[in-house]
Design an enzyme around this catalytic site. Structure first.
Site, PDB file in Angstrom:
ATOM      1  N   HIS A  89       0.833  -1.206   0.000  1.00  0.00           N
ATOM      2  CA  HIS A  89       0.000   0.000   0.000  1.00  0.00           C
ATOM      3  C   HIS A  89       0.868   1.257   0.000  1.00  0.00           C
ATOM      4  O   HIS A  89       0.356   2.362   0.202  1.00  0.00           O
ATOM      5  CB  HIS A  89      -0.900   0.047   1.242  1.00  0.00           C
ATOM      6  CG  HIS A  89      -1.994  -0.979   1.270  1.00  0.00           C
ATOM      7  ND1 HIS A  89      -2.741  -1.314   0.170  1.00  0.00           N
ATOM      8  CD2 HIS A  89      -2.490  -1.734   2.284  1.00  0.00           C
ATOM      9  CE1 HIS A  89      -3.636  -2.235   0.500  1.00  0.00           C
ATOM     10  NE2 HIS A  89      -3.494  -2.509   1.782  1.00  0.00           N
ATOM     11  N   ARG A 111      -9.714   2.661  -7.470  1.00  0.00           N
ATOM     12  CA  ARG A 111     -11.176   2.520  -7.420  1.00  0.00           C
ATOM     13  C   ARG A 111     -11.776   3.879  -7.146  1.00  0.00           C
ATOM     14  O   ARG A 111     -11.149   4.715  -6.487  1.00  0.00           O
ATOM     15  CB  ARG A 111     -11.500   1.557  -6.262  1.00  0.00           C
ATOM     16  CG  ARG A 111     -12.951   1.222  -6.071  1.00  0.00           C
ATOM     17  CD  ARG A 111     -13.120   0.317  -4.844  1.00  0.00           C
ATOM     18  NE  ARG A 111     -14.459  -0.242  -4.748  1.00  0.00           N
ATOM     19  CZ  ARG A 111     -14.881  -0.999  -3.737  1.00  0.00           C
ATOM     20  NH1 ARG A 111     -14.059  -1.287  -2.741  1.00  0.00           N
ATOM     21  NH2 ARG A 111     -16.117  -1.462  -3.727  1.00  0.00           N
ATOM     22  N   SER A 119     -15.909   1.609   1.716  1.00  0.00           N
ATOM     23  CA  SER A 119     -15.327   0.315   2.049  1.00  0.00           C
ATOM     24  C   SER A 119     -14.388   0.434   3.256  1.00  0.00           C
ATOM     25  O   SER A 119     -14.388  -0.404   4.165  1.00  0.00           O
ATOM     26  CB  SER A 119     -14.575  -0.229   0.829  1.00  0.00           C
ATOM     27  OG  SER A 119     -13.997  -1.478   1.100  1.00  0.00           O
ATOM     28  N   TYR A 174     -10.790  -0.817 -10.609  1.00  0.00           N
ATOM     29  CA  TYR A 174     -11.736  -1.788 -10.048  1.00  0.00           C
ATOM     30  C   TYR A 174     -12.996  -1.878 -10.896  1.00  0.00           C
ATOM     31  O   TYR A 174     -13.486  -2.968 -11.212  1.00  0.00           O
ATOM     32  CB  TYR A 174     -12.062  -1.350  -8.610  1.00  0.00           C
ATOM     33  CG  TYR A 174     -13.050  -2.198  -7.859  1.00  0.00           C
ATOM     34  CD1 TYR A 174     -12.606  -3.211  -6.995  1.00  0.00           C
ATOM     35  CD2 TYR A 174     -14.429  -1.977  -7.957  1.00  0.00           C
ATOM     36  CE1 TYR A 174     -13.511  -3.976  -6.271  1.00  0.00           C
ATOM     37  CE2 TYR A 174     -15.338  -2.741  -7.241  1.00  0.00           C
ATOM     38  CZ  TYR A 174     -14.881  -3.732  -6.400  1.00  0.00           C
ATOM     39  OH  TYR A 174     -15.781  -4.492  -5.688  1.00  0.00           O
ATOM     40  N   ARG A 240     -16.835  -7.958   1.662  1.00  0.00           N
ATOM     41  CA  ARG A 240     -18.010  -7.349   2.276  1.00  0.00           C
ATOM     42  C   ARG A 240     -19.175  -7.317   1.303  1.00  0.00           C
ATOM     43  O   ARG A 240     -20.158  -8.016   1.463  1.00  0.00           O
ATOM     44  CB  ARG A 240     -17.653  -5.926   2.755  1.00  0.00           C
ATOM     45  CG  ARG A 240     -18.745  -5.233   3.554  1.00  0.00           C
ATOM     46  CD  ARG A 240     -18.368  -3.790   3.855  1.00  0.00           C
ATOM     47  NE  ARG A 240     -18.272  -2.981   2.635  1.00  0.00           N
ATOM     48  CZ  ARG A 240     -19.269  -2.269   2.113  1.00  0.00           C
ATOM     49  NH1 ARG A 240     -20.430  -2.247   2.714  1.00  0.00           N
ATOM     50  NH2 ARG A 240     -19.107  -1.570   1.007  1.00  0.00           N
ATOM     51  N   LYS A 241     -19.070  -6.521   0.245  1.00  0.00           N
ATOM     52  CA  LYS A 241     -20.181  -6.336  -0.688  1.00  0.00           C
ATOM     53  C   LYS A 241     -19.723  -6.471  -2.141  1.00  0.00           C
ATOM     54  O   LYS A 241     -20.444  -6.990  -2.979  1.00  0.00           O
ATOM     55  CB  LYS A 241     -20.794  -4.954  -0.447  1.00  0.00           C
ATOM     56  CG  LYS A 241     -22.179  -4.791  -0.990  1.00  0.00           C
ATOM     57  CD  LYS A 241     -22.855  -3.561  -0.378  1.00  0.00           C
ATOM     58  CE  LYS A 241     -24.239  -3.374  -0.955  1.00  0.00           C
ATOM     59  NZ  LYS A 241     -24.899  -2.172  -0.407  1.00  0.00           N
ATOM     60  N   GLY A 242     -18.565  -5.940  -2.427  1.00  0.00           N
ATOM     61  CA  GLY A 242     -17.985  -6.115  -3.758  1.00  0.00           C
ATOM     62  C   GLY A 242     -18.781  -5.455  -4.871  1.00  0.00           C
ATOM     63  O   GLY A 242     -18.881  -5.994  -5.973  1.00  0.00           O
TER      64      GLY A 242
HETATM   65  P1  A3P Z   1     -16.329  -3.532  -0.314  1.00  0.00           P
HETATM   66  O1  A3P Z   1     -15.949  -3.210   1.100  1.00  0.00           O
HETATM   67  O2  A3P Z   1     -16.920  -2.351  -1.023  1.00  0.00           O
HETATM   68  O3  A3P Z   1     -17.195  -4.741  -0.419  1.00  0.00           O
HETATM   69  P2  A3P Z   1      -8.918  -4.705  -0.694  1.00  0.00           P
HETATM   70  O4  A3P Z   1      -8.717  -6.095  -1.189  1.00  0.00           O
HETATM   71  O5  A3P Z   1      -8.038  -3.709  -1.346  1.00  0.00           O
HETATM   72  O6  A3P Z   1      -8.899  -4.661   0.805  1.00  0.00           O
HETATM   73  O7  A3P Z   1     -10.382  -4.255  -1.161  1.00  0.00           O
HETATM   74  C1  A3P Z   1     -11.523  -4.823  -0.573  1.00  0.00           C
HETATM   75  C2  A3P Z   1     -12.738  -4.474  -1.412  1.00  0.00           C
HETATM   76  O8  A3P Z   1     -12.701  -5.248  -2.624  1.00  0.00           O
HETATM   77  C3  A3P Z   1     -14.030  -4.837  -0.703  1.00  0.00           C
HETATM   78  O9  A3P Z   1     -14.982  -3.871  -1.126  1.00  0.00           O
HETATM   79  C4  A3P Z   1     -14.282  -6.223  -1.265  1.00  0.00           C
HETATM   80  O10 A3P Z   1     -15.606  -6.654  -1.143  1.00  0.00           O
HETATM   81  C5  A3P Z   1     -13.889  -6.030  -2.714  1.00  0.00           C
HETATM   82  N1  A3P Z   1     -13.610  -7.303  -3.394  1.00  0.00           N
HETATM   83  C6  A3P Z   1     -12.813  -8.314  -2.971  1.00  0.00           C
HETATM   84  N2  A3P Z   1     -12.840  -9.339  -3.834  1.00  0.00           N
HETATM   85  C7  A3P Z   1     -13.679  -8.980  -4.831  1.00  0.00           C
HETATM   86  C8  A3P Z   1     -14.129  -9.630  -6.022  1.00  0.00           C
HETATM   87  N3  A3P Z   1     -13.725 -10.863  -6.348  1.00  0.00           N
HETATM   88  N4  A3P Z   1     -14.984  -8.956  -6.816  1.00  0.00           N
HETATM   89  C9  A3P Z   1     -15.412  -7.721  -6.492  1.00  0.00           C
HETATM   90  N5  A3P Z   1     -15.029  -7.065  -5.382  1.00  0.00           N
HETATM   91  C10 A3P Z   1     -14.168  -7.684  -4.555  1.00  0.00           C
END
Ligand code: A3P
Length: 280
Positions: A89, A111, A119, A174, A240-242
């Site tokens: 990061h 994103r 998120s 994203y 979480r929600k994606g």
């Molecule tokens: P949300 O909190 O909006 O659901 P990171 O991996 O950088 O920590 O990012 C996490 C975010 O990516 C979360 O967003 C998560 O749900 C989403 N994410 C993880 N895997 C995913 C997938 N296969 N498709 C879409 N979103 C995904």
């Protein structure tokens, strides 16, 4: 609580990144074939990492983030004999200079910052390694001020955007992965110089859907204590929600106006701002 966070070069880090490790990054020895996966937190790091690791049919190691851990970290990475895929990061300025000198391949995923903020808000609530926030309103203020872990989203993005046209850097969004994952996976494979059949790409995409990745984590098909985020070791906190556009369920009209004002001001020199705002 305050002791969960420490400042290094003006940027808030959790105590999971020791000051000694952060100091030693300058001397880190990169290898020409290292691949870096770079993101501001909550931009799709795990999604990108899942896809990238599946593209190889040779031995590769997806390591923990380079800034995660203590001083023994560099030694640990040095000992790996296989090719390394290294998440981080860090902003461009803090990246160990050796990765730049050796022109290692780097993939930056970003994103819509409004969705990133939402998120991250939920992450702050669920992740014991991060300070408590009481309300979305309070978190929104911290986020726009850059008073959150890893610092300002704007500064992070801009530090990397400056290098978006470097040959060894691939910039991804994203939202593009949500729109057409096979297309982006193909793009990643070409960038990495890998020959992957269309069949394999379809298969990788299927295994990398939000629901597949989430249920893998719940079933512990993947190691639930291995994450590519320096802010937690608990994979269950990630899925979480994606979705695209969840910000609409959180931002008030007033917050939205304030965000856009700040965005336009901070990003006025950015050429990529438009790609990020198509969902605004
Ligand atoms: P949300 O909190 O909006 O659901 P990171 O991996 O950088 O920590 O990012 C996490 C975010 O990516 C979360 O967003 C998560 O749900 C989403 N994410 C993880 N895997 C995913 C997938 N296969 N498709 C879409 N979103 C995904």
């Amino acid at each position: 609580e305050a002791e969960l966070i420490h400042m290094f070069k003006g940027i808030p880090f959790t105590i999971r990144s020791s000051p000694e490790l952060l100091k030693s990054l300058d001397t880190f020895d990169a290898r020409e074939d290292d691949v870096l996966l770079v993101s501001y937190p909550k931009s799709g790091t795990h999604w990108l990492a899942g896809v990238t690791a599946k593209l190889y049919n040779t031995q590769v190691t997806l390591t923990s983030p380079i800034e995660f851990g203590d001083i023994s970290k560099l030694e640990e990475l040095n000992k790996l004999s296989s090719k390394r895929i290294i998440p981080t990061h860090l902003d461009y300025n803090m990246l160990p200079p050796n990765f730049k000198k050796k022109k290692c391949k780097m993939i930056y995923i970003s994103r819509n910052p409004k969705d990133t903020a939402v998120s991250m808000y939920h992450y702050y609530r669920d992740n014991p390694n991060l300070p408590t926030v009481d309300t979305w309103t309070a978190f929104f203020d911290l986020f726009v001020k850059g008073d959150v872990v890893c610092g300002s989203w704007f500064d992070h993005f801009l530090s990397w955007e400056e290098h978006a046209n470097d040959k060894n850097i691939l910039f991804l969004f994203y939202e593009d992965m949500k729109k057409d994952l096979p297309k982006i996976v193909k793009e990643i494979s070409l960038f990495l110089g890998l020959n992957v059949s269309d069949n394999d790409i379809q298969d990788i995409c299927k295994k990398s859907s939000f629901s597949e990745m989430k249920s893998d984590t719940e079933k512990e098909n993947s190691d639930p204590s291995h994450t590519v985020c320096a802010l937690t070791s608990n994979r269950r906190l990630i899925f979480r929600k994606g979705a695209v556009g969840d910000w609409k369920n959180h931002f008030t009209p007033k917050q939205n106006r304030r965000f856009e004002e700040i965005f336009n001001e901070k990003m006025k020199l950015s050429k990529m701002a438009k790609s990020l705002t198509y969902e605004f």
